[in-house]
Design a protein around this motif. Structure first.
Motif, PDB file in Angstrom:
ATOM      1  N   ARG A 243      88.609  52.703 -46.920  1.00 24.68           N
ATOM      2  CA  ARG A 243      87.314  52.638 -46.236  1.00 24.68           C
ATOM      3  C   ARG A 243      87.143  51.298 -45.512  1.00 24.68           C
ATOM      4  O   ARG A 243      86.693  51.236 -44.374  1.00 24.68           O
ATOM      5  CB  ARG A 243      86.217  52.798 -47.288  1.00 24.68           C
ATOM      6  CG  ARG A 243      84.829  52.974 -46.780  1.00 24.68           C
ATOM      7  CD  ARG A 243      83.901  53.121 -47.961  1.00 24.68           C
ATOM      8  NE  ARG A 243      84.135  54.351 -48.698  1.00 24.68           N
ATOM      9  CZ  ARG A 243      83.352  55.434 -48.580  1.00 24.68           C
ATOM     10  NH1 ARG A 243      82.314  55.402 -47.796  1.00 24.68           N
ATOM     11  NH2 ARG A 243      83.610  56.524 -49.259  1.00 24.68           N
ATOM     12  N   HIS A 244      87.512  50.209 -46.202  1.00 27.08           N
ATOM     13  CA  HIS A 244      87.350  48.886 -45.595  1.00 27.08           C
ATOM     14  C   HIS A 244      88.438  48.617 -44.567  1.00 27.08           C
ATOM     15  O   HIS A 244      88.198  47.975 -43.552  1.00 27.08           O
ATOM     16  CB  HIS A 244      87.375  47.801 -46.672  1.00 27.08           C
ATOM     17  CG  HIS A 244      86.098  47.716 -47.429  1.00 27.08           C
ATOM     18  ND1 HIS A 244      85.223  46.678 -47.305  1.00 27.08           N
ATOM     19  CD2 HIS A 244      85.535  48.577 -48.303  1.00 27.08           C
ATOM     20  CE1 HIS A 244      84.184  46.899 -48.071  1.00 27.08           C
ATOM     21  NE2 HIS A 244      84.352  48.045 -48.701  1.00 27.08           N
ATOM     22  N   LEU A 247      88.352  49.577 -40.676  1.00 27.05           N
ATOM     23  CA  LEU A 247      87.662  48.782 -39.650  1.00 27.05           C
ATOM     24  C   LEU A 247      88.661  48.026 -38.760  1.00 27.05           C
ATOM     25  O   LEU A 247      88.664  48.218 -37.553  1.00 27.05           O
ATOM     26  CB  LEU A 247      86.658  47.822 -40.288  1.00 27.05           C
ATOM     27  CG  LEU A 247      85.452  48.483 -40.945  1.00 27.05           C
ATOM     28  CD1 LEU A 247      84.589  47.459 -41.656  1.00 27.05           C
ATOM     29  CD2 LEU A 247      84.622  49.225 -39.915  1.00 27.05           C
ATOM     30  N   VAL A 317      81.209  53.382 -39.144  1.00 27.42           N
ATOM     31  CA  VAL A 317      81.860  53.126 -40.426  1.00 27.42           C
ATOM     32  C   VAL A 317      81.084  52.104 -41.251  1.00 27.42           C
ATOM     33  O   VAL A 317      80.890  52.267 -42.443  1.00 27.42           O
ATOM     34  CB  VAL A 317      83.313  52.641 -40.218  1.00 27.42           C
ATOM     35  CG1 VAL A 317      83.930  52.247 -41.557  1.00 27.42           C
ATOM     36  CG2 VAL A 317      84.142  53.723 -39.561  1.00 27.42           C
ATOM     37  N   ASP A 318      80.629  51.033 -40.622  1.00 30.00           N
ATOM     38  CA  ASP A 318      79.979  49.951 -41.369  1.00 30.00           C
ATOM     39  C   ASP A 318      78.461  50.025 -41.217  1.00 30.00           C
ATOM     40  O   ASP A 318      77.923  49.721 -40.160  1.00 30.00           O
ATOM     41  CB  ASP A 318      80.494  48.598 -40.866  1.00 30.00           C
ATOM     42  CG  ASP A 318      80.121  47.492 -41.832  1.00 30.00           C
ATOM     43  OD1 ASP A 318      79.141  47.664 -42.579  1.00 30.00           O
ATOM     44  OD2 ASP A 318      80.800  46.462 -41.846  1.00 30.00           O
ATOM     45  N   PRO A 319      77.778  50.421 -42.287  1.00 32.56           N
ATOM     46  CA  PRO A 319      76.319  50.562 -42.200  1.00 32.56           C
ATOM     47  C   PRO A 319      75.615  49.245 -41.898  1.00 32.56           C
ATOM     48  O   PRO A 319      74.546  49.233 -41.322  1.00 32.56           O
ATOM     49  CB  PRO A 319      75.936  51.082 -43.583  1.00 32.56           C
ATOM     50  CG  PRO A 319      77.045  50.663 -44.474  1.00 32.56           C
ATOM     51  CD  PRO A 319      78.271  50.717 -43.624  1.00 32.56           C
ATOM     52  N   ARG A 320      76.259  48.124 -42.269  1.00 35.70           N
ATOM     53  CA  ARG A 320      75.601  46.828 -42.051  1.00 35.70           C
ATOM     54  C   ARG A 320      75.470  46.526 -40.565  1.00 35.70           C
ATOM     55  O   ARG A 320      74.518  45.913 -40.124  1.00 35.70           O
ATOM     56  CB  ARG A 320      76.376  45.713 -42.760  1.00 35.70           C
ATOM     57  CG  ARG A 320      76.232  45.779 -44.256  1.00 35.70           C
ATOM     58  CD  ARG A 320      77.224  44.893 -44.941  1.00 35.70           C
ATOM     59  NE  ARG A 320      78.590  45.306 -44.646  1.00 35.70           N
ATOM     60  CZ  ARG A 320      79.652  44.731 -45.166  1.00 35.70           C
ATOM     61  NH1 ARG A 320      79.515  43.713 -45.977  1.00 35.70           N
ATOM     62  NH2 ARG A 320      80.850  45.159 -44.874  1.00 35.70           N
ATOM     63  N   ARG A 322      75.105  48.815 -38.258  1.00 35.80           N
ATOM     64  CA  ARG A 322      74.041  49.684 -37.764  1.00 35.80           C
ATOM     65  C   ARG A 322      72.689  49.007 -37.956  1.00 35.80           C
ATOM     66  O   ARG A 322      71.849  49.015 -37.089  1.00 35.80           O
ATOM     67  CB  ARG A 322      74.067  50.998 -38.552  1.00 35.80           C
ATOM     68  CG  ARG A 322      74.299  52.202 -37.688  1.00 35.80           C
ATOM     69  CD  ARG A 322      74.488  53.409 -38.563  1.00 35.80           C
ATOM     70  NE  ARG A 322      75.648  53.292 -39.422  1.00 35.80           N
ATOM     71  CZ  ARG A 322      75.897  54.135 -40.403  1.00 35.80           C
ATOM     72  NH1 ARG A 322      75.093  55.106 -40.687  1.00 35.80           N
ATOM     73  NH2 ARG A 322      76.978  53.985 -41.134  1.00 35.80           N
ATOM     74  N   GLU A 323      72.516  48.400 -39.154  1.00 36.56           N
ATOM     75  CA  GLU A 323      71.247  47.727 -39.445  1.00 36.56           C
ATOM     76  C   GLU A 323      71.066  46.528 -38.530  1.00 36.56           C
ATOM     77  O   GLU A 323      69.982  46.283 -38.021  1.00 36.56           O
ATOM     78  CB  GLU A 323      71.213  47.249 -40.900  1.00 36.56           C
ATOM     79  CG  GLU A 323      71.455  48.331 -41.920  1.00 36.56           C
ATOM     80  CD  GLU A 323      70.354  49.366 -41.935  1.00 36.56           C
ATOM     81  OE1 GLU A 323      69.199  48.996 -41.733  1.00 36.56           O
ATOM     82  OE2 GLU A 323      70.663  50.555 -42.137  1.00 36.56           O
TER      83      GLU A 323
END
Lengths: 326, 287
Positions: A243-244, A247, A317-320, A322-323
């Motif tokens: 998952r990581h 990226l 992929v990375d929700p951070r 998006r925020e």
């Protein structure tokens, strides 16, 4: 709504990049010693007097100021009017379409191959850091990374086509056969070696970057906590590591599209594969200005869209991230 | 639920005796040097009790937790015995019991994967604890309710949680597999008073439900509020193991000077400066 704003912003940026590249490419061609009239005349140059040359130049608008010429070209470009390729004696758009069609399969196979294989090797290497498997993968990557593409291509051709006779020596289809009569298996047979060689190019970089991220993940606090929950190494590697690690792999896969295209020029040349890469070399050597400029623009679009996709996927992929955009 | 059970004589679930731990380090080509981590640590934790381990930073509290869980790095050498439920607890048994009978509540929120939703991480924890797939959903719902978490938390990513919520998610992950021994490593660090009380209350509830809880903390006050037994650690060794009620008055029921000094140094007591009271331990500090 925010997704819309993101897309608008990035598409605008893409447009700016394309216009900038167009202006620079036009400027470089204008400053080059290529004389389009000479290139057009080719062998017939001896039969043409100075008056006729001047007439052609005037007809093509070479007596106008450079800025006006650029404006005309950009205007045509915006309308999809790319000009006439004198070496292929066909509209540039048709040449690019048919050549890209031939190259697209090669590029796609090579891209998928290098991305998937590189990612897989990176995940396995990083998950078993220090093992003999990891060492073998690293050795393989360093060897690949320091080997020129054209040399690998020549070597592959010598071994698989000449010595072993497994794959054809040249071209996208057997010589002397009408294109429409070639079945897909034959095409794939001709495609195999160039695609394999080209995919080797991207493997090393993606594998090494993926491995590095995997190593970080395997040493992270959440990997330790996963172990405390009773997770096995494989569980941690796939659930957390992959998952990581996707990226950097995604970024590299899309950012390396330009490199892939550059590699395809060399590989298509060695394998005499009639794709866009070979067309680029011909256009350069035989001073086909409209084709050369159009290929430059097409490549820009190709690479920029790749980067745009990478940016989009990153947010997915990375929700951070998006925020952060909110 | 947070009231204390009357102390009974339980048989110990976890017994640590004479546990020593050192890390080997290569110095030069052939020589190895050692760093001592733990030295003759002994304690036992019974079902139904909260056993607090108190000590300053670097006293070896977390090392003790990792040694029990079997999560030490490869260069750690352990001596002494660990027994769990009457049986020796060796590396292979630790690997079998991790997540199933031994659970850890980690110190920091960084223990949650930042890229995975909390619901997925809860489900993974359940899977790793060997819960059958069919009852995972039900388990997740149960622990969410148990720790007062909204069902919406399952959709949230860790960075969106507040400190208190994240801690409760970690508690939920630790208890989803119904482990017998729960090791909580500084579960109250960085929490405000209300959230701290809440977390300590949950730990007491677990003990009341028959689990053994090992509470690792640097704050004697929190330990005394919720624990039945308190073990004081210093410089990698256990200094004192006492019942919580022995920390009272002037500390005259405590056997070692260090524990007494620690007790007297609390603001609510004499607020005394601890003096270098134990020459043996001072020597260890210097070593």
């Amino acid at each position: 709504m925010r997704v819309m704003a993101w897309w608008v912003q990035h598409l605008l940026r893409l447009a700016v990049v394309i216009v900038a590249v167009a202006i620079v490419a036009f400027g470089l061609i204008a400053a080059s010693p290529i004389d389009p009239v000479d290139a057009y005349l080719g062998d017939r140059i001896a039969q043409v007097g100075p008056e006729q040359r001047a007439l052609i130049a005037q007809r093509w608008g070479f007596d106008e100021p450079l800025a006006l010429q650029l404006g005309t070209w950009l205007g045509n470009l915006a309308q999809g009017e790319l000009g006439w390729s004198h070496i292929h004696d066909a509209p540039v758009s048709e040449v690019i379409a048919s050549r890209f069609h031939a190259s697209s399969m090669l590029l796609l196979l090579a891209w998928l191959g290098s991305t998937l294989l590189g990612f897989l090797l990176g995940v396995v290497g990083g998950a078993c850091e220090g093992s003999w498997l990891d060492r073998a993968i690293r050795l393989y990557c360093y060897t690949l990374a320091s080997t020129p593409t054209f040399w690998v291509a020549i070597l592959a051709l010598l071994v698989f086509s000449v010595r072993l006779g497994w794959t054809p020596v040249c071209c996208a289809s057997p010589p002397g056969v009408v294109q429409s009569e070639v079945d897909w298996l034959t095409r794939l047979h001709h495609l195999a070696l160039p695609a394999l060689t080209l995919s080797l190019l991207g493997v090393a970089q993606i594998a090494l970057h993926t491995r590095e991220r995997m190593r970080q993940v395997m040493r992270s606090e959440f990997a330790l906590y996963a172990r405390a929950q009773g997770a096995t190494r494989r569980d941690i590697a796939w659930r957390h590591g992959a998952r990581h690690a996707c990226l950097p792999a995604l970024t590299l896969a899309f950012a390396s599209l330009g490199e892939l295209f550059g590699g395809s020029i060399l590989v298509e040349q060695v394998f005499a594969y009639p794709g866009l890469g070979q067309a680029t070399v011909e256009a350069g050597l035989r001073s086909d200005v409209p084709l050369l400029l159009a290929i430059a623009m097409f490549t820009t679009l190709f690479v920029s869209v790749g980067n745009l996709i990478a940016d989009g996927l990153y947010r997915w992929v990375d929700p951070r991230l998006r925020e952060a955009a909110r | 639920m947070t009231q204390r059970l009357p102390r009974q004589e339980h048989t110990a679930l976890l017994e640590v005796s004479d546990l020593s731990l050192r890390f080997t380090r290569r110095s030069g080509w052939f020589r190895q040097s050692y760093i001592n981590g733990l030295c003759n640590v002994s304690l036992s934790v019974a079902r139904g009790e909260v056993h607090a381990v108190v000590g300053a930073s670097g006293a070896g509290k977390s090392l003790l937790a990792w040694a029990v869980m079997g999560l030490l790095p490869a260069n750690a050498r352990c001596t002494g015995t660990l027994r769990f439920d009457g049986q020796p607890l060796d590396a292979s048994r630790q690997a079998r019991l991790r997540g199933r009978s031994l659970a850890l509540v980690p110190q920091s929120v960084a223990a949650l994967d930042p890229l995975a939703r909390c619901g997925d991480q809860l489900r993974w924890a359940a899977q790793r604890a060997g819960i059958p797939t069919t009852s995972i959903q039900q388990r997740v719902a149960r622990v969410l309710g148990q720790y007062g978490l909204e069902p919406g938390v399952t959709r949230a990513y860790p960075h969106t949680l507040s400190g208190g919520m994240a801690r409760r998610v970690l508690l939920a992950m630790a208890s989803i597999g119904d482990a017998d021994l729960i090791i909580a490593d500084e579960p109250t660090v960085g929490l405000d008073h209300a959230n701290r009380e809440r977390v300590l209350g949950y730990l007491r509830d677990l003990a009341a439900a028959g689990k053994a809880v090992l509470l690792i903390t640097h704050d004697l006050r929190h330990a005394l509020k919720s624990a039945d037994h308190v073990t004081v650690m210093r410089s990698g060794t256990t200094v004192e193991c006492a019942k919580a009620h022995q920390f009272s008055g002037e500390g005259s029921q405590l056997t070692t000077a260090y524990a007494r000094a620690l007790w007297q140094a609390l603001p609510s007591n004499a607020f005394l400066q601890p003096r270098p009271v134990n020459p043996v331990n001072e020597a260890i500090d210097l070593a």
